[in-house]
Design an enzyme around this catalytic site. Structure first.
Site, mmCIF file in Angstrom:
data_model
loop_
_atom_site.group_PDB
_atom_site.id
_atom_site.type_symbol
_atom_site.label_atom_id
_atom_site.label_comp_id
_atom_site.label_asym_id
_atom_site.label_seq_id
_atom_site.Cartn_x
_atom_site.Cartn_y
_atom_site.Cartn_z
ATOM 1 N N GLY A 159 0.954 -1.577 -0.309
ATOM 2 C CA GLY A 159 -0.146 -0.004 -0.105
ATOM 3 C C GLY A 159 1.031 1.405 0.007
ATOM 4 O O GLY A 159 0.485 2.651 -0.230
ATOM 5 N N SER A 197 7.269 -1.826 1.348
ATOM 6 C CA SER A 197 6.437 -2.462 0.262
ATOM 7 C C SER A 197 7.122 -4.121 -0.562
ATOM 8 O O SER A 197 7.637 -4.410 0.752
ATOM 9 C CB SER A 197 6.931 -1.451 -0.390
ATOM 10 O OG SER A 197 8.402 -1.462 -0.588
ATOM 11 N N PHE A 219 11.274 0.375 1.671
ATOM 12 C CA PHE A 219 11.578 -0.858 1.429
ATOM 13 C C PHE A 219 10.664 -0.993 2.859
ATOM 14 O O PHE A 219 10.296 -2.705 3.004
ATOM 15 C CB PHE A 219 13.141 -0.882 2.473
ATOM 16 C CG PHE A 219 13.674 -1.966 2.648
ATOM 17 C CD1 PHE A 219 13.836 -2.789 1.894
ATOM 18 C CD2 PHE A 219 14.013 -2.559 3.780
ATOM 19 C CE1 PHE A 219 14.329 -3.562 1.603
ATOM 20 C CE2 PHE A 219 14.767 -3.424 4.261
ATOM 21 C CZ PHE A 219 14.865 -4.124 3.309
ATOM 22 N N TYR A 240 15.504 13.261 -8.896
ATOM 23 C CA TYR A 240 14.354 13.158 -8.001
ATOM 24 C C TYR A 240 14.559 14.272 -7.262
ATOM 25 O O TYR A 240 15.476 15.290 -7.076
ATOM 26 C CB TYR A 240 14.893 11.857 -7.173
ATOM 27 C CG TYR A 240 14.257 11.796 -5.748
ATOM 28 C CD1 TYR A 240 13.250 10.538 -6.600
ATOM 29 C CD2 TYR A 240 13.318 12.358 -5.126
ATOM 30 C CE1 TYR A 240 12.193 9.629 -5.249
ATOM 31 C CE2 TYR A 240 12.639 12.077 -4.185
ATOM 32 C CZ TYR A 240 12.155 10.491 -4.452
ATOM 33 O OH TYR A 240 11.232 10.167 -3.385
HETATM 34 C C1 LIG Z 1 7.767 7.167 1.110
HETATM 35 C C2 LIG Z 1 7.967 6.322 0.273
HETATM 36 C C3 LIG Z 1 9.045 6.515 -0.734
HETATM 37 C C4 LIG Z 1 9.516 5.824 -1.294
HETATM 38 N N1 LIG Z 1 10.736 5.381 -2.214
HETATM 39 C C5 LIG Z 1 10.474 4.507 -3.167
HETATM 40 C C6 LIG Z 1 11.626 4.365 -4.186
HETATM 41 O O1 LIG Z 1 12.657 5.029 -2.864
HETATM 42 N N2 LIG Z 1 11.877 3.456 -4.985
HETATM 43 C C7 LIG Z 1 10.517 3.322 -5.607
HETATM 44 O O2 LIG Z 1 10.422 2.635 -6.334
HETATM 45 N N3 LIG Z 1 9.009 3.216 -5.417
HETATM 46 C C8 LIG Z 1 9.131 4.078 -4.236
HETATM 47 N N4 LIG Z 1 7.991 4.101 -3.035
HETATM 48 C C9 LIG Z 1 6.970 3.877 -4.290
HETATM 49 C C10 LIG Z 1 6.160 2.977 -3.495
HETATM 50 O O3 LIG Z 1 7.183 2.422 -2.733
HETATM 51 C C11 LIG Z 1 6.223 1.404 -4.729
HETATM 52 O O4 LIG Z 1 5.776 2.110 -5.460
HETATM 53 C C12 LIG Z 1 6.441 0.032 -4.451
HETATM 54 O O5 LIG Z 1 6.710 -0.554 -5.944
HETATM 55 C C13 LIG Z 1 4.771 -0.178 -3.855
HETATM 56 O O6 LIG Z 1 4.928 -1.106 -3.513
HETATM 57 P P1 LIG Z 1 3.812 -2.235 -2.988
HETATM 58 O O7 LIG Z 1 3.735 -3.525 -2.395
HETATM 59 O O8 LIG Z 1 3.414 -1.026 -1.389
HETATM 60 O O9 LIG Z 1 2.642 -1.786 -3.918
HETATM 61 P P2 LIG Z 1 1.184 -1.227 -3.587
HETATM 62 O O10 LIG Z 1 1.379 -0.020 -3.453
HETATM 63 O O11 LIG Z 1 0.466 -1.817 -2.778
HETATM 64 O O12 LIG Z 1 0.632 -1.608 -5.101
HETATM 65 C C14 LIG Z 1 1.112 -0.659 -5.871
HETATM 66 C C15 LIG Z 1 0.486 -1.257 -7.325
HETATM 67 O O13 LIG Z 1 1.310 -2.911 -7.341
HETATM 68 C C16 LIG Z 1 -0.377 -3.874 -7.615
HETATM 69 N N5 LIG Z 1 0.142 -4.674 -7.366
HETATM 70 C C17 LIG Z 1 0.624 -5.287 -5.913
HETATM 71 N N6 LIG Z 1 1.026 -6.267 -5.656
HETATM 72 C C18 LIG Z 1 0.537 -7.124 -6.569
HETATM 73 C C19 LIG Z 1 0.279 -8.275 -6.861
HETATM 74 N N7 LIG Z 1 1.134 -9.207 -6.063
HETATM 75 N N8 LIG Z 1 0.220 -8.806 -8.473
HETATM 76 C C20 LIG Z 1 -0.278 -7.494 -9.090
HETATM 77 N N9 LIG Z 1 0.097 -6.470 -8.627
HETATM 78 C C21 LIG Z 1 0.435 -5.892 -7.879
HETATM 79 C C22 LIG Z 1 -1.102 -2.986 -6.457
HETATM 80 O O14 LIG Z 1 -2.495 -3.243 -7.474
HETATM 81 C C23 LIG Z 1 -0.768 -2.125 -7.562
HETATM 82 O O15 LIG Z 1 -1.023 -1.178 -8.893
HETATM 83 C C24 LIG Z 1 8.036 5.248 -2.256
HETATM 84 C C25 LIG Z 1 6.803 5.408 -1.730
HETATM 85 C C26 LIG Z 1 6.599 6.299 -0.640
HETATM 86 C C27 LIG Z 1 5.812 6.597 0.525
#
Ligand SMILES: Cc1cc2nc3c(=O)[nH]c(=O)nc-3n(C[C@H](O)[C@H](O)[C@H](O)COP(=O)(O)OP(=O)(O)OC[C@H]3O[C@@H](n4cnc5c(N)ncnc54)[C@H](O)[C@@H]3O)c2cc1C
Length: 555
Positions: free
Chosen positions: A133, A203, A200, A469
């Site tokens: 999330g 996620s 990390f 970034y």
């Molecule tokens: C403070 C902060 C820092 C961040 N830093 C980074 C960073 O350094 N690098 C980076 O890349 N991103 C970063 N992000 C963004 C975020 O963490 C990424 O987008 C991350 O990859 C999302 O992973 P999640 O497991 O939280 O997925 P979610 O937020 O739960 O889902 C993201 C998307 O993936 C889909 N999804 C999730 N799991 C599956 C599955 N099993 N099968 C199919 N679809 C799926 C969901 O439906 C949704 O569309 C950051 C976000 C925040 C809030």
């Protein structure tokens, strides 16, 4: 995870012990750090609508995953409704929780997952995979006007490293695993994935794959698109499984289609990923460069040379000033050292201290390898007028990097909005992209008549270019919806990316936040191809509708 903000309920950012931060924020954003001016609503005051969950579907879901793993709990539904974008946080905090999932389902394995998808599709429900999330592109939010039952499929129980092929250096992993849980299991066997996004802690592997994530050590390990060798994806027509081969010539890459698909092609259950031996030595060193131009040139020199650092990162002057403002209360010895350094830079190196840029370079491997790399990089930095400042600042950055995300909630409490926009461009255009984006954001602050700040760093270097970034913050006027002010700044930045030949996002995906720039990035036939792919796999528009290219079935 907080329902209204980032991370652990018990952890919060504070300016205490950082004496320069309050004055810095007061000067640039006109906020009083001692006053919480924009509190959030209490959970009990939220208007949580009753779920629409037909009893036959509930029964079928309970049979698939067990009754304990089917939840209609209000907090669960609120947490699963959105990710952690600024827009998500602002709306949640003010009680605008939007269209909630009707039910949260937690399958314990691939078979149960397939059954969840089957029974949901049978009754034309919407299915949204949920990893940690943490996305910030609107990739999780159900469409506001969708009247179908919304099923959030939380992969959190599927968190096991299933096998490690030590010869091929490949691990088979269930994709619901979070960063820490994955590293814990791999490290116990002497391996690491080496993927450390700032998110990390919260996620998951599935979310990384579905959004094409990138971690801070991507210079060595690669982005998740490089790390992921094979996938298993539960789709409406059965299980898609690709082979964990190092390369293949099987037509357009199905593996690549799954990367960045944001839940629109199915639900990932498992992935096979590259793993590396945990390095004997790991360190991050700090450097100061006289200007942003010198910083860019040094990073380019490193990427084009023989050095292979794990992290290459340089902040522009604005971000450098912010970093210095977050310094802890200095000891008398620190003060003497820092005065001596400033004098040295000014007198001996002719630095303009307002223009200097802070860089971090990371090294990993054997002692010998790290020594040799440091020498190579040190020479390149020196050629561009830079100086090394040792391991202290790098160690501090390494420690603090997972705490920094909490600052957004702290600023929201004080009425300021902070967010990020990141892009990638060729080395030959990075300077121009940076300058144009900074000008566009500053013009937006001026036209809104609000205080604002924008800063940037370069990270994730590649053969042909790098990621820029940007972090920006503003204090909305209060005369209209703060999100309208935010949108103006965010749009100015995103539009400048695509107008300058850069991409709409380097690693945060498209979701709904960036969808309107997609055609300018990948061209109209590119968008048509994606639409055809999504519609072909999911003709009912049941899989996370509206993400990446918008909904097509109803149009
Ligand atoms: C403070 C902060 C820092 C961040 N830093 C980074 C960073 O350094 N690098 C980076 O890349 N991103 C970063 N992000 C963004 C975020 O963490 C990424 O987008 C991350 O990859 C999302 O992973 P999640 O497991 O939280 O997925 P979610 O937020 O739960 O889902 C993201 C998307 O993936 C889909 N999804 C999730 N799991 C599956 C599955 N099993 N099968 C199919 N679809 C799926 C969901 O439906 C949704 O569309 C950051 C976000 C925040 C809030």
């Amino acid at each position: 995870m907080k329902w209204w903000g980032w991370g652990d309920e018990d952890v919060a950012f504070t300016h205490e012990g950082q004496p320069d931060l309050g004055p810095f924020l007061q000067r640039h954003l006109e906020i009083d750090v001692d006053r919480v001016s924009s509190p959030r609503v209490a959970f009990g005051d939220l208007q949580v609508p009753e779920p629409v969950l037909p009893s036959a579907l509930r029964g079928a879901l309970e049979t698939a995953v067990g009754a304990d793993h089917v939840s209609v709990d209000a907090r669960d539904r609120v947490v699963h409704a959105r990710g952690k974008s600024l827009r998500d946080l602002v709306r949640h905090r003010r009680g605008d929780i939007g269209r909630l999932p009707d039910v949260v389902v937690r399958p314990g394995g691939e078979e149960a997952l397939a059954e969840v998808l089957r029974v949901a599709l049978d009754v034309d429900a919407v299915v949204i995979p949920f990893g940690g999330g943490s996305n910030i592109s609107g990739s999780l939010e159900p469409p506001a006007d969708d009247t179908r039952t919304i099923v959030s499929v939380d992969l959190g129980r599927m968190d096991q490293v299933l096998a490690v092929d030590e010869t091929a250096r490949l691990a088979r992993v269930q994709v619901g695993v979070s960063g820490p849980r994955l590293e814990e299991q791999l490290n116990a066997r002497g391996w690491t994935l080496g993927h450390f996004p700032d998110s990390f802690a919260y996620s998951t592997l599935g979310g990384w794959i579905a959004t094409r994530s990138s971690g801070m050590q991507s210079d060595k390990y690669g982005d998740v698109a490089d790390l992921m060798r094979a996938v298993r994806l539960v789709t409406p027509t059965g299980l898609l499984a690709t082979r964990a081969v190092p390369a293949t010539s099987t037509g357009p890459s199905v593996r690549e289609m799954v990367l960045g698909s944001e839940g629109r092609l199915g639900i990932l259950s498992e992935a096979t990923v590259h793993v590396h031996r945990v390095p004997a030595r790991r360190m991050i060193l700090g450097y100061l460069l006289p200007t942003w131009e010198a910083g860019l040139a040094a990073m380019h020199g490193i990427a084009a040379g023989e050095a292979t650092p794990t992290v290459t990162r340089v902040s522009d002057a604005n971000e450098t000033r912010f970093s210095f403002a977050t310094r802890k209360t200095p000891t008398p010895l620190d003060r003497v050292k820092s005065r001596a350094l400033r004098e040295f830079l000014r007198r001996r190196r002719d630095f303009d201290l307002d223009a200097m840029c802070l860089a971090f370079i990371g090294y990993e491997g054997s002692e010998r390898h790290v020594r040799a790399q440091r020498r190579l990089v040190g020479r390149i930095v020196a050629d561009h007028g830079g100086v090394g400042i040792g391991s202290g600042p790098g160690a501090l950055y390494d420690q603090k990097k997972f705490d920094t995300p909490y600052i957004r909630d702290y600023l929201l409490d004080r009425g300021a909005l902070a967010d990020v926009s990141e892009t990638a461009a060729p080395w030959s255009r990075l300077g121009e992209v940076h300058d144009r984006v900074v000008s566009a954001a500053q013009a937006a602050f001026r036209s809104l008549g609000v205080p604002g700040y924008i800063m940037c760093h370069l990270s994730h270097s590649y053969h042909s270019g790098a990621c820029l970034y940007f972090t920006f913050a503003l204090k909305p006027s209060g005369e209209r919806d703060p999100l309208a002010d935010y949108d103006e700044v965010k749009s100015a930045i995103q539009q400048t990316f695509v107008d300058s030949g850069a991409t709409l996002s380097h690693h945060h995906g498209v979701g709904t936040e960036h969808a309107r720039w997609l055609e300018q990035d990948i061209s109209a036939p590119g968008v048509a191809m994606l639409r055809a792919l999504f519609d072909g796999v999911d003709p009912g528009g049941n899989l996370n509708p509206g993400k990446v290219v918008g909904r097509t079935i109803e149009e």
